[in-house]
Design a protein around this motif. Structure first.
Motif, PDB file in Angstrom:
ATOM      1  N   PHE A   1      45.759  31.170  58.906  1.00 20.72           N
ATOM      2  CA  PHE A   1      44.604  30.449  57.671  1.00 20.72           C
ATOM      3  C   PHE A   1      43.678  31.570  57.640  1.00 20.72           C
ATOM      4  CE2 PHE A   1      40.444  28.450  57.711  1.00 20.72           C
ATOM      5  CZ  PHE A   1      40.522  27.826  56.474  1.00 20.72           C
ATOM      6  N   PHE A   2      43.182  32.394  58.637  1.00 20.03           N
ATOM      7  CA  PHE A   2      42.127  33.325  58.363  1.00 20.03           C
ATOM      8  C   PHE A   2      42.690  34.375  57.381  1.00 20.03           C
ATOM      9  CE2 PHE A   2      40.859  37.914  59.727  1.00 20.03           C
ATOM     10  CZ  PHE A   2      39.494  37.553  59.623  1.00 20.03           C
ATOM     11  N   TYR A   3      43.763  35.049  57.111  1.00 18.19           N
ATOM     12  CA  TYR A   3      44.166  35.854  56.282  1.00 18.19           C
ATOM     13  C   TYR A   3      44.251  35.438  54.690  1.00 18.19           C
ATOM     14  CZ  TYR A   3      45.329  38.728  60.151  1.00 18.19           C
ATOM     15  OH  TYR A   3      45.163  39.361  61.538  1.00 18.19           O
ATOM     16  N   ALA A   4      44.426  34.154  54.227  1.00 15.65           N
ATOM     17  CA  ALA A   4      44.476  33.611  53.095  1.00 15.65           C
ATOM     18  C   ALA A   4      42.994  33.921  52.500  1.00 15.65           C
ATOM     19  CB  ALA A   4      44.967  32.470  52.609  1.00 15.65           C
ATOM     20  N   PRO A   5      42.000  33.442  53.057  1.00 12.72           N
ATOM     21  CA  PRO A   5      40.729  33.745  52.382  1.00 12.72           C
ATOM     22  C   PRO A   5      40.298  35.296  52.402  1.00 12.72           C
ATOM     23  CG  PRO A   5      40.399  31.875  53.965  1.00 12.72           C
ATOM     24  CD  PRO A   5      41.852  32.654  54.158  1.00 12.72           C
ATOM     25  N   LEU A   6      40.695  36.171  53.540  1.00  9.91           N
ATOM     26  CA  LEU A   6      40.459  37.272  53.651  1.00  9.91           C
ATOM     27  C   LEU A   6      41.088  38.080  52.489  1.00  9.91           C
ATOM     28  CD1 LEU A   6      39.460  39.868  55.451  1.00  9.91           C
ATOM     29  CD2 LEU A   6      42.016  39.927  56.069  1.00  9.91           C
ATOM     30  N   PHE A   8      42.087  36.937  49.490  1.00  9.70           N
ATOM     31  CA  PHE A   8      41.157  36.459  48.431  1.00  9.70           C
ATOM     32  C   PHE A   8      39.969  37.080  48.068  1.00  9.70           C
ATOM     33  CE2 PHE A   8      37.926  33.841  46.521  1.00  9.70           C
ATOM     34  CZ  PHE A   8      38.487  33.505  45.289  1.00  9.70           C
ATOM     35  N   ILE A   9      39.175  37.228  49.248  1.00 10.70           N
ATOM     36  CA  ILE A   9      37.852  38.157  49.165  1.00 10.70           C
ATOM     37  C   ILE A   9      38.440  39.814  48.493  1.00 10.70           C
ATOM     38  CG2 ILE A   9      35.971  39.129  50.476  1.00 10.70           C
ATOM     39  CD1 ILE A   9      35.955  36.369  51.773  1.00 10.70           C
ATOM     40  N   ILE A  10      39.242  40.312  49.449  1.00 12.13           N
ATOM     41  CA  ILE A  10      39.581  41.696  49.003  1.00 12.13           C
ATOM     42  C   ILE A  10      39.939  41.823  47.696  1.00 12.13           C
ATOM     43  CG2 ILE A  10      41.249  43.479  49.517  1.00 12.13           C
ATOM     44  CD1 ILE A  10      41.171  42.625  52.642  1.00 12.13           C
ATOM     45  N   THR A  12      39.176  39.824  45.101  1.00  8.64           N
ATOM     46  CA  THR A  12      37.843  39.534  44.272  1.00  8.64           C
ATOM     47  C   THR A  12      37.084  40.956  44.257  1.00  8.64           C
ATOM     48  OG1 THR A  12      37.758  37.043  44.979  1.00  8.64           O
ATOM     49  CG2 THR A  12      35.788  38.208  44.142  1.00  8.64           C
ATOM     50  N   ILE A  13      36.925  41.249  45.624  1.00 12.23           N
ATOM     51  CA  ILE A  13      36.319  42.871  45.387  1.00 12.23           C
ATOM     52  C   ILE A  13      37.150  43.915  44.552  1.00 12.23           C
ATOM     53  CG2 ILE A  13      35.628  44.770  47.170  1.00 12.23           C
ATOM     54  CD1 ILE A  13      34.987  42.658  49.384  1.00 12.23           C
ATOM     55  N   THR A  14      38.329  43.928  44.488  1.00 17.93           N
ATOM     56  CA  THR A  14      39.051  44.892  43.767  1.00 17.93           C
ATOM     57  C   THR A  14      38.600  44.683  42.471  1.00 17.93           C
ATOM     58  OG1 THR A  14      40.804  45.001  45.481  1.00 17.93           O
ATOM     59  CG2 THR A  14      41.257  45.676  43.460  1.00 17.93           C
ATOM     60  N   VAL A  15      38.714  43.387  41.826  1.00 18.75           N
ATOM     61  CA  VAL A  15      38.489  43.056  40.390  1.00 18.75           C
ATOM     62  C   VAL A  15      37.035  43.389  40.203  1.00 18.75           C
ATOM     63  CG1 VAL A  15      38.573  40.973  38.793  1.00 18.75           C
ATOM     64  CG2 VAL A  15      40.271  41.203  40.280  1.00 18.75           C
ATOM     65  N   MET A  16      36.151  42.955  40.988  1.00 15.75           N
ATOM     66  CA  MET A  16      34.845  43.500  40.780  1.00 15.75           C
ATOM     67  C   MET A  16      34.447  44.884  40.615  1.00 15.75           C
ATOM     68  SD  MET A  16      32.820  40.459  43.161  1.00 15.75           S
ATOM     69  CE  MET A  16      31.247  41.247  42.958  1.00 15.75           C
ATOM     70  N   MET A  17      35.167  45.594  41.563  1.00 15.17           N
ATOM     71  CA  MET A  17      35.020  47.147  41.486  1.00 15.17           C
ATOM     72  C   MET A  17      35.456  47.774  40.095  1.00 15.17           C
ATOM     73  SD  MET A  17      33.175  48.449  43.864  1.00 15.17           S
ATOM     74  CE  MET A  17      32.785  48.320  45.425  1.00 15.17           C
ATOM     75  N   ILE A  18      36.814  47.081  39.726  1.00 13.50           N
ATOM     76  CA  ILE A  18      37.269  47.484  38.531  1.00 13.50           C
ATOM     77  C   ILE A  18      36.395  47.319  37.148  1.00 13.50           C
ATOM     78  CG2 ILE A  18      39.286  47.007  36.648  1.00 13.50           C
ATOM     79  CD1 ILE A  18      40.960  46.581  39.248  1.00 13.50           C
ATOM     80  N   MET A  19      35.782  46.018  37.019  1.00 16.25           N
ATOM     81  CA  MET A  19      34.826  45.724  36.093  1.00 16.25           C
ATOM     82  C   MET A  19      33.708  46.307  36.273  1.00 16.25           C
ATOM     83  SD  MET A  19      35.441  41.534  36.566  1.00 16.25           S
ATOM     84  CE  MET A  19      33.946  41.141  35.666  1.00 16.25           C
ATOM     85  N   LEU A  20      33.248  46.632  37.480  1.00 11.44           N
ATOM     86  CA  LEU A  20      31.940  47.618  37.285  1.00 11.44           C
ATOM     87  C   LEU A  20      32.211  49.025  36.838  1.00 11.44           C
ATOM     88  CD1 LEU A  20      28.969  47.567  38.605  1.00 11.44           C
ATOM     89  CD2 LEU A  20      30.068  48.550  40.546  1.00 11.44           C
ATOM     90  N   THR A  21      33.206  49.398  37.272  1.00  8.51           N
ATOM     91  CA  THR A  21      33.524  50.901  37.133  1.00  8.51           C
ATOM     92  C   THR A  21      34.008  50.804  35.408  1.00  8.51           C
ATOM     93  OG1 THR A  21      35.813  50.718  37.636  1.00  8.51           O
ATOM     94  CG2 THR A  21      34.307  51.877  39.114  1.00  8.51           C
ATOM     95  N   PHE A  88      39.396  48.420  52.914  1.00  8.83           N
ATOM     96  CA  PHE A  88      39.778  47.040  52.996  1.00  8.83           C
ATOM     97  C   PHE A  88      41.415  46.757  53.244  1.00  8.83           C
ATOM     98  CE2 PHE A  88      35.617  45.762  51.302  1.00  8.83           C
ATOM     99  CZ  PHE A  88      35.140  44.855  52.177  1.00  8.83           C
ATOM    100  N   TYR A  89      42.061  47.456  52.028  1.00 11.60           N
ATOM    101  CA  TYR A  89      43.555  47.350  52.184  1.00 11.60           C
ATOM    102  C   TYR A  89      44.099  47.951  53.657  1.00 11.60           C
ATOM    103  CZ  TYR A  89      43.581  45.559  47.525  1.00 11.60           C
ATOM    104  OH  TYR A  89      43.508  44.716  46.199  1.00 11.60           O
ATOM    105  N   VAL A  90      43.479  49.130  53.921  1.00  9.88           N
ATOM    106  CA  VAL A  90      44.316  50.006  55.070  1.00  9.88           C
ATOM    107  C   VAL A  90      43.853  49.270  56.358  1.00  9.88           C
ATOM    108  CG1 VAL A  90      43.812  51.846  56.542  1.00  9.88           C
ATOM    109  CG2 VAL A  90      44.098  52.025  54.140  1.00  9.88           C
TER     110      VAL A  90
END
Length: 138
Positions: A1-6, A8-10, A12-21, A88-90
């Motif tokens: 259960f812990f890894y699905a939200p984790l 999802f957040i990773i 989301t952060i990836t998408v946000m960083m791509i959009m920001l750059t 995060f990925y590593v």
């Protein structure tokens, strides 16, 4: 259960960083274009033989030192964002694989447990390295 939200957040952060750059890169290009046109428009018309020569001058102009430095800093910030997300990925990849192997196979894999136990607590240290050695040092 812990890894699905984790994850999802990773993601989301990836998408946000791509959009920001992408946003930063687009904004910088617009600023450079506006600076190009303002410099050309400030020159007297006698320097150009019509609109065609003026347009060729705008397109062929070499970026100034300030523009080059701004673009270089933008690239450095992009690399820092990639490293930030990469941490995060590593750090969570081995824990996720370890838990999936335990869930599916019902057995513990010693190598995955060692990698999980090594990398997960290192997230703070790896983030420190990313922020300490990146272009955005406070």
């Amino acid at each position: 259960f812990f890894y699905a939200p984790l994850w999802f957040i990773i993601a989301t952060i990836t998408v946000m960083m791509i959009m920001l750059t992408r946003l930063i890169r687009r904004e910088e290009r617009q600023v450079i274009e506006m600076q190009k046109h303002s410099r050309v428009l400030q020159r007297p018309d006698s320097e150009f033989e019509g609109d065609l020569r003026r347009e060729q001058h705008v397109q062929m102009r070499i970026p100034t030192r300030q523009e080059s430095m701004r673009l270089e800093r933008s690239k450095q910030m992009f690399h820092q964002a990639v490293f930030y997300v990469g941490v995060f990925y590593v750090t969570w990849m081995f824990g996720t694989i370890n838990r999936l192997v335990q869930l599916i196979g019902g057995q513990n894999n010693v190598a995955l447990m060692i990698l999980h136990s090594t990398f997960t607590p290192m997230q703070g240290f790896l983030n420190f390295l990313v922020y300490r050695h990146g272009p955005c040092v406070a």
